[in-house]
Write a protein that holds these residues in place. Structure first.
Motif, short mmCIF file in Angstrom:
data_model
loop_
_atom_site.label_atom_id
_atom_site.label_comp_id
_atom_site.label_asym_id
_atom_site.label_seq_id
_atom_site.Cartn_x
_atom_site.Cartn_y
_atom_site.Cartn_z
N SER A 185 0.84 -1.20 0.00
CA SER A 185 0.00 0.00 0.00
C SER A 185 0.87 1.25 0.00
CB SER A 185 -0.91 0.01 1.23
OG SER A 185 -0.12 0.17 2.41
N TYR A 186 0.28 2.35 -0.47
CA TYR A 186 0.99 3.63 -0.42
C TYR A 186 1.26 4.01 1.03
CZ TYR A 186 -0.40 4.09 -5.32
OH TYR A 186 -0.56 3.89 -6.66
N ALA A 187 0.38 3.58 1.93
CA ALA A 187 0.53 3.89 3.36
C ALA A 187 1.79 3.25 3.92
CB ALA A 187 -0.69 3.44 4.13
N ASP A 188 2.11 2.02 3.47
CA ASP A 188 3.31 1.34 3.96
C ASP A 188 4.58 2.05 3.51
OD1 ASP A 188 1.88 -0.55 5.28
OD2 ASP A 188 2.12 -2.13 3.78
N ILE A 189 4.53 2.64 2.29
CA ILE A 189 5.67 3.41 1.82
C ILE A 189 5.80 4.69 2.63
CG2 ILE A 189 6.66 4.63 -0.16
CD1 ILE A 189 5.12 2.65 -1.97
N GLN A 190 4.69 5.35 2.84
CA GLN A 190 4.71 6.63 3.56
C GLN A 190 5.10 6.46 5.02
OE1 GLN A 190 1.23 8.98 2.87
NE2 GLN A 190 1.97 10.73 4.03
N SER A 191 4.75 5.33 5.60
CA SER A 191 5.07 5.11 7.02
C SER A 191 6.50 4.62 7.22
CB SER A 191 4.10 4.08 7.61
OG SER A 191 4.33 2.80 7.03
N GLY A 192 7.17 4.25 6.13
CA GLY A 192 8.55 3.79 6.25
C GLY A 192 8.68 2.31 6.50
N GLN A 193 7.58 1.55 6.43
CA GLN A 193 7.66 0.10 6.65
C GLN A 193 8.41 -0.61 5.53
OE1 GLN A 193 4.12 -2.00 7.98
NE2 GLN A 193 3.19 -0.07 8.63
N ILE A 204 6.81 8.48 -9.46
CA ILE A 204 6.71 9.94 -9.34
C ILE A 204 5.27 10.41 -9.28
CG2 ILE A 204 8.97 10.36 -10.37
CD1 ILE A 204 7.64 10.98 -13.00
N GLN A 205 4.32 9.48 -9.14
CA GLN A 205 2.93 9.89 -8.94
C GLN A 205 2.81 10.72 -7.66
OE1 GLN A 205 -0.01 6.41 -9.93
NE2 GLN A 205 1.84 5.51 -9.06
N THR A 206 1.88 11.65 -7.66
CA THR A 206 1.71 12.52 -6.48
C THR A 206 1.29 11.73 -5.24
OG1 THR A 206 -0.56 12.99 -7.22
CG2 THR A 206 1.16 14.58 -7.82
N LYS A 207 0.61 10.60 -5.43
CA LYS A 207 0.15 9.83 -4.26
C LYS A 207 1.25 8.96 -3.63
CE LYS A 207 -2.07 6.65 -7.51
NZ LYS A 207 -3.38 6.16 -7.97
N VAL A 208 2.42 8.93 -4.26
CA VAL A 208 3.54 8.17 -3.69
C VAL A 208 4.37 9.10 -2.82
CG1 VAL A 208 5.60 6.81 -4.17
CG2 VAL A 208 3.61 6.63 -5.69
N ASN A 209 4.41 8.82 -1.53
CA ASN A 209 5.18 9.63 -0.58
C ASN A 209 6.04 8.72 0.29
OD1 ASN A 209 4.05 12.44 -0.99
ND2 ASN A 209 2.17 11.30 -0.63
N PHE A 210 7.21 9.23 0.63
CA PHE A 210 8.15 8.47 1.45
C PHE A 210 8.27 9.12 2.82
CE2 PHE A 210 9.22 7.54 -2.89
CZ PHE A 210 9.68 6.24 -2.90
N LYS A 211 8.66 8.31 3.79
CA LYS A 211 8.90 8.85 5.13
C LYS A 211 10.30 9.47 5.22
CE LYS A 211 9.16 7.61 10.03
NZ LYS A 211 9.10 6.50 11.03
#
Length: 511
Positions: A185-193, A204-211
């Motif tokens: 999930s995008y959430a797992d990427i954003q949370s740093g898991q 490079i999609q806007t919904k892809v974010n990293f911790k």
């Protein structure tokens, strides 16, 4: 008269110390004599000056970029003194000397607070991926995330399949993100898991974010526009991430000095131990029976065959082979073989399934366009038969040849061309004789010119009207001139005209 008057009043833009040191005529003189030469000598001097200007402003742009990059700070990625021995111990093969050296250079870069900007350049099959794996391990063990961006879904999946089992040994969690595949999930990427995200432009999609993204690796970096690479850079929060670019594209030294001098470079110059030189031969109607026999023998031994054609649809003039025409031909030549086709119009999931079946399943022959040129790694592939080889440049032929010879097995590259094409035949004879990618690239540059060589990265740079990328002497001179100027004034504060001029050359690279 109006034009001549305008030319004669053209203001000088180069600093006096440069025109004096390199014995250049004035800009006004050069412009007048390029249009209205007073003599052959004056014309030659004018061409030299205008060619110098073209190359100098490219070189100055890159030197300025590098100086600005040096001001960027990253979070240091440090490793324990025993990191490299422990990493090597998990490999099933021994690293080459240049792989070891490249890893050490990269680890030294990453340990600095200065943002890494390094190109890892190695010929096809030289083992760049395992060097990248060491950098990924170092970043993940230091608590940071890594993004690995590649140009195609097939290559992204291959990297995931190759890297995930190795990185898992070091506790590195890896996921895959492409246009058709999302393993987490995008959430797992954003949370740093997730430590490593391997993907295509989907990264490079806007919904892809990293911790805490702190290392960006770009594979086949020349296939991405600068803007795309820097969109990924902006996924990091706060400090600039470290950047490592990978490329197997052979780059002549003169081109490198002109277009890649903003990067630190690590070179892989050895092929992993145990690999045999690829036997390259010309395939003709006269030796078709031998080609057929070779392919049948390889199939019987469980090996895989690539057959490359330039077109997807049938050529009504019957001048070029295509997927459509060769499907029928191969079924006749190899009735016992299981044959599949692969080309760029197929849906991503279809391409991935075909490649998987070819790599590990019962497909014997893969009929493809040059879509397989980049990075495809099938250890059991031992033959590549390139139809209408005259349609491909030498550097591209070398990339295609690099799809085989990736294990201890003897491999064969067969090139086929029209018998009456004497010029092409001479060129292909050089390809058959030479296995050094850089030598072939230099020949390609001389034969086909720079237009066939470059894409998005260089589109704003290569507007050369006078200069010649084969003029190594002039390239070296302009490279030195730009380097010396930036050493004195890295941000060109004392040269506002020059700074304004190079904005025309700079892409978003210097943002």
């Amino acid at each position: 008269t109006v034009l001549l008057n305008t030319i004669r009043h053209q203001p000088e833009i180069l600093p006096a110390e440069i025109t004096k040191k390199y014995r250049l005529v004035s800009l006004a003189n050069a412009l007048e004599n390029i249009h209205f030469p007073a003599s052959e000598t004056e014309l030659a001097n004018a061409k030299h000056r205008l060619g110098f200007d073209e190359l100098f402003f490219i070189q100055l742009s890159l030197a300025f970029i590098k100086a600005n990059w040096a001001q960027q700070t990253s979070h240091p990625i440090t490793t324990a003194s025993d990191f490299l021995p422990k990493f090597q111990a998990q490999l099933s093969f021994t690293l080459t000397a240049t792989q070891n050296h490249a890893i050490q250079e990269i680890l030294a870069d990453l340990a600095s607070a200065k943002a890494t900007n390094r190109l890892l350049l190695g010929d096809v099959g030289s083992g760049k991926t395992v060097v990248a794996a060491a950098a990924i391990c170092a970043a993940a063990q230091a608590g940071y995330q890594v993004a690995l961006m590649v140009p195609t879904e097939v290559l992204a999946v291959q990297h995931y399949q190759n890297l995930q089992p190795l990185l898992e040994k070091f506790g590195v969690s890896t996921t895959l993100l492409t246009g058709s595949t999302k393993l987490t999930s995008y959430a797992d990427i954003q949370s740093g898991q997730v430590n490593l995200v391997i993907g295509t432009h989907a990264l490079i999609q806007t919904k892809v974010n990293f911790k805490n993204l702190n290392l960006v690796i770009i594979d086949e970096q020349h296939r991405f526009g600068v803007g795309q690479r820097y969109q990924l850079k902006n996924k990091a929060r706060g400090a600039t991430p470290h950047f490592i670019s990978l490329s197997a594209t052979p780059i002549p030294r003169t081109v490198f000095l002109t277009l890649f001098s903003d990067l630190d470079v690590s070179l892989l110059t050895e092929i992993p131990k145990g690999r045999l030189p690829i036997i390259t031969r010309l395939a003709t109607a006269n030796n078709l029976a031998r080609v057929q026999g070779l392919i049948n023998k390889e199939i019987q031994q469980g090996h895989k065959i690539f057959i490359i054609t330039p077109l997807i649809d049938e050529d009504t003039r019957a001048e070029q082979t295509s997927i459509a025409s060769e499907t029928k031909n191969l079924a006749r030549l190899f009735p016992q073989a299981k044959i599949a086709a692969l080309h760029g119009r197929m849906a991503p999931e279809t391409k991935l399934q075909i490649m998987q079946d070819f790599k590990t399943g019962d497909i014997n022959i893969l009929l493809a366009t040059s879509v397989i040129e980049v990075g495809i790694d099938v250890a059991q592939a031992t033959v590549i038969w390139i139809k209408n080889a005259e349609r491909f440049g030498l550097a591209q032929l070398h990339q295609l040849r690099g799809r085989i010879g990736r294990s201890h097995l003897q491999s064969y590259c067969l090139v086929e061309t029209k018998a009456d094409d004497l010029e092409t035949s001479d060129r292909l004879k050089a390809f058959i004789r030479i296995q050094d990618g850089n030598k072939l690239a230099m020949m390609d540059l001389a034969l086909r010119g720079p237009g066939a060589f470059f894409d998005a990265r260089q589109s704003g740079f290569l507007r050369l009207r006078i200069a010649n990328l084969l003029d190594e002497k002039l390239i070296k001179a302009t490279h030195q001139a730009a380097h010396d100027l930036i050493q004195i004034d890295p941000l060109l504060k004392n040269y506002p005209k020059l700074k304004q001029k190079i904005q025309l050359h700079l892409l978003p690279h210097s943002e």
